[in-house]
Motif scaffolding. Structure first.
Motif, PDB file in Angstrom:
ATOM      1  N   UNK A 152       0.838  -1.212   0.000  1.00  0.00           N
ATOM      2  CA  UNK A 152       0.000   0.000   0.000  1.00  0.00           C
ATOM      3  C   UNK A 152       0.868   1.255   0.000  1.00  0.00           C
ATOM      4  N   UNK A 153       0.510   2.203  -0.842  1.00  0.00           N
ATOM      5  CA  UNK A 153       1.271   3.447  -0.969  1.00  0.00           C
ATOM      6  C   UNK A 153       0.384   4.649  -0.699  1.00  0.00           C
ATOM      7  N   UNK A 154       0.997   5.704  -0.225  1.00  0.00           N
ATOM      8  CA  UNK A 154       0.284   6.985  -0.215  1.00  0.00           C
ATOM      9  C   UNK A 154       1.049   7.967  -1.093  1.00  0.00           C
ATOM     10  N   UNK A 155       0.298   8.664  -1.911  1.00  0.00           N
ATOM     11  CA  UNK A 155       0.852   9.620  -2.868  1.00  0.00           C
ATOM     12  C   UNK A 155       0.986  10.984  -2.199  1.00  0.00           C
ATOM     13  N   UNK A 156       2.207  11.510  -2.186  1.00  0.00           N
ATOM     14  CA  UNK A 156       2.477  12.810  -1.579  1.00  0.00           C
ATOM     15  C   UNK A 156       2.715  13.831  -2.687  1.00  0.00           C
ATOM     16  N   UNK A 157       2.011  14.952  -2.603  1.00  0.00           N
ATOM     17  CA  UNK A 157       2.055  15.938  -3.688  1.00  0.00           C
ATOM     18  C   UNK A 157       2.191  17.359  -3.155  1.00  0.00           C
ATOM     19  N   UNK A 158       2.646  18.234  -4.045  1.00  0.00           N
ATOM     20  CA  UNK A 158       2.480  19.669  -3.839  1.00  0.00           C
ATOM     21  C   UNK A 158       1.117  20.044  -4.386  1.00  0.00           C
ATOM     22  N   UNK A 159       0.361  20.834  -3.641  1.00  0.00           N
ATOM     23  CA  UNK A 159      -0.951  21.284  -4.116  1.00  0.00           C
ATOM     24  C   UNK A 159      -1.005  22.795  -4.016  1.00  0.00           C
ATOM     25  N   UNK A 160      -1.685  23.400  -4.985  1.00  0.00           N
ATOM     26  CA  UNK A 160      -1.766  24.857  -5.020  1.00  0.00           C
ATOM     27  C   UNK A 160      -2.961  25.262  -5.867  1.00  0.00           C
ATOM     28  N   UNK A 161      -3.390  26.493  -5.704  1.00  0.00           N
ATOM     29  CA  UNK A 161      -4.544  26.998  -6.430  1.00  0.00           C
ATOM     30  C   UNK A 161      -4.292  26.957  -7.933  1.00  0.00           C
ATOM     31  N   UNK A 162      -5.338  26.704  -8.689  1.00  0.00           N
ATOM     32  CA  UNK A 162      -5.219  26.677 -10.155  1.00  0.00           C
ATOM     33  C   UNK A 162      -4.790  28.031 -10.712  1.00  0.00           C
ATOM     34  N   UNK A 163      -4.966  29.084  -9.927  1.00  0.00           N
ATOM     35  CA  UNK A 163      -4.587  30.421 -10.391  1.00  0.00           C
ATOM     36  C   UNK A 163      -3.322  30.915  -9.693  1.00  0.00           C
ATOM     37  N   UNK A 164      -2.569  29.982  -9.147  1.00  0.00           N
ATOM     38  CA  UNK A 164      -1.351  30.338  -8.429  1.00  0.00           C
ATOM     39  C   UNK A 164      -0.347  30.977  -9.370  1.00  0.00           C
ATOM     40  N   UNK A 165       0.291  32.059  -8.912  1.00  0.00           N
ATOM     41  CA  UNK A 165       1.174  32.825  -9.798  1.00  0.00           C
ATOM     42  C   UNK A 165       2.663  32.522  -9.604  1.00  0.00           C
ATOM     43  N   UNK A 166       3.024  31.968  -8.459  1.00  0.00           N
ATOM     44  CA  UNK A 166       4.450  31.796  -8.157  1.00  0.00           C
ATOM     45  C   UNK A 166       4.950  30.430  -8.640  1.00  0.00           C
ATOM     46  N   UNK A 167       4.772  30.160  -9.904  1.00  0.00           N
ATOM     47  CA  UNK A 167       5.075  28.832 -10.439  1.00  0.00           C
ATOM     48  C   UNK A 167       6.557  28.471 -10.322  1.00  0.00           C
ATOM     49  N   UNK A 168       7.437  29.457 -10.487  1.00  0.00           N
ATOM     50  CA  UNK A 168       8.867  29.154 -10.430  1.00  0.00           C
ATOM     51  C   UNK A 168       9.264  28.696  -9.032  1.00  0.00           C
TER      52      UNK A 168
END
Length: 313
Positions: free
Chosen positions: A268-284
């Motif tokens: 069994x695995x758990x997926x770990x992610x970065x999450x952010x708003x779809x309109x997030x501006x600080x992509x870099x």
């Protein structure tokens, strides 16, 4: 004519749900903020905030206006990002939320290097439950979250980083401690200790073994745990079992690591992610954060195909 300043004011009021706190955040007086919002409502001929409710809430049309305002303000931030990219500048503020079952194990692996590599990024980290991280992202109180996915939230982008195994932790005298083969169904027992409600790892464990917690008479006492370390300490003294994520075993003392076992019928695995708003501006800044965490991970944790992802929602 609508101004960006007016949009900033209504977004601030929606974020803090209080005119005084919003005015303080915008570095203006409360009468000035109230006057500007009132003028905007008059120009649009709609009521944006229902002032009869406490705490303050937006009207139905106000919610739509505020949502679009957030999009517009995020898009204007991209102008600054374009200039920074052109000048090859890496700076800004990054407010990070991270869940409690990741924070003590993951943060030490990357946060120091990230700050040393990019000293001009002002980093703020807050430990929050998944529900609170999503709420803070939607209200622009956070820039990015580090948590377990999939979330299946319409307004949230998910960017997987790594996949950690869910492992058994047992008392040395428990029947599963020396069992040759351990199947997932073996943990569906009232001897299992769980984190308190609100932790996504609790719901993953329940989903994995379909244990409903209807009976806990075999535990020495009822306890709503807020951390995995607390659960392991109790198990060492009082007995029982629990599940822990793989990162919790990194650097674990040998005498404690002896209590950790793998499942033999499934990984069994758990997926770990970065999450952010779809309109997030600080992509870099997010790209650099993702790369830093990814580089800090043992290679096996980057392999999506080594097991089965356990969802929690």
């Amino acid at each position: 004519m609508i101004t960006l300043t007016q949009l900033e004011y209504i977004v601030a009021v929606d974020t803090f749900r209080h005119f005084g706190k919003a005015a303080e955040h915008c570095f203006i007086t409360q009468p000035t903020l109230s006057m500007q919002i009132k003028k905007l409502e008059e120009d649009l001929e709609v009521i944006i905030f229902d002032r009869s409710k406490q705490p303050l809430i937006p009207t139905d049309v106000g919610k739509r206006i505020i949502e679009q305002s957030r999009v517009i303000l995020k898009e204007t931030e991209r102008v600054n990002d374009i200039v920074k990219d052109h000048k090859n500048l890496i700076s800004g503020e990054l407010k990070i939320g991270i869940i409690p079952t990741l924070a003590p194990y993951l943060l030490p692996l990357f946060i120091g290097n990230y700050k040393r590599k990019y000293p001009n990024i002002l980093i703020t980290v807050e430990e929050l439950t998944t529900e609170n991280i999503v709420d803070h992202l939607n209200r622009d109180l956070l820039d990015v979250g580090i948590l377990v996915t999939p979330l299946k939230e319409e307004r949230i982008n998910e960017r997987p980083i790594f996949y950690e195994e869910m492992m058994l932790y047992s008392h040395k005298d428990h029947s599963l401690h020396n069992k040759e083969k351990i199947n997932v169904k073996d943990i569906a027992t009232p001897e299992i200790w769980l984190l308190s409600d609100g932790h996504c790892f609790r719901h993953q464990v329940i989903n994995l073994c379909s244990y409903k917690g209807a009976s806990n008479e075999e535990l020495p006492f009822h306890f709503e745990a807020g951390s995995l370390e607390t659960l392991m300490n109790i198990i060492d003294k009082e007995g029982g079992i629990t599940l822990i994520p793989e990162l919790a075993t990194v650097g674990m003392p040998e005498n404690r690591n002896e209590h950790v076992r793998h499942f033999t019928d499934v990984t069994p695995l758990r997926e770990v992610s970065l999450v952010y708003s779809r309109h997030f501006a600080k992509n870099k800044l997010v790209d650099l954060l993702w790369k830093e965490i990814n580089a800090a991970m043992p290679k096996e944790l980057l392999d999506r195909e080594r097991g089965t992802i356990v969802e929690w929602k």
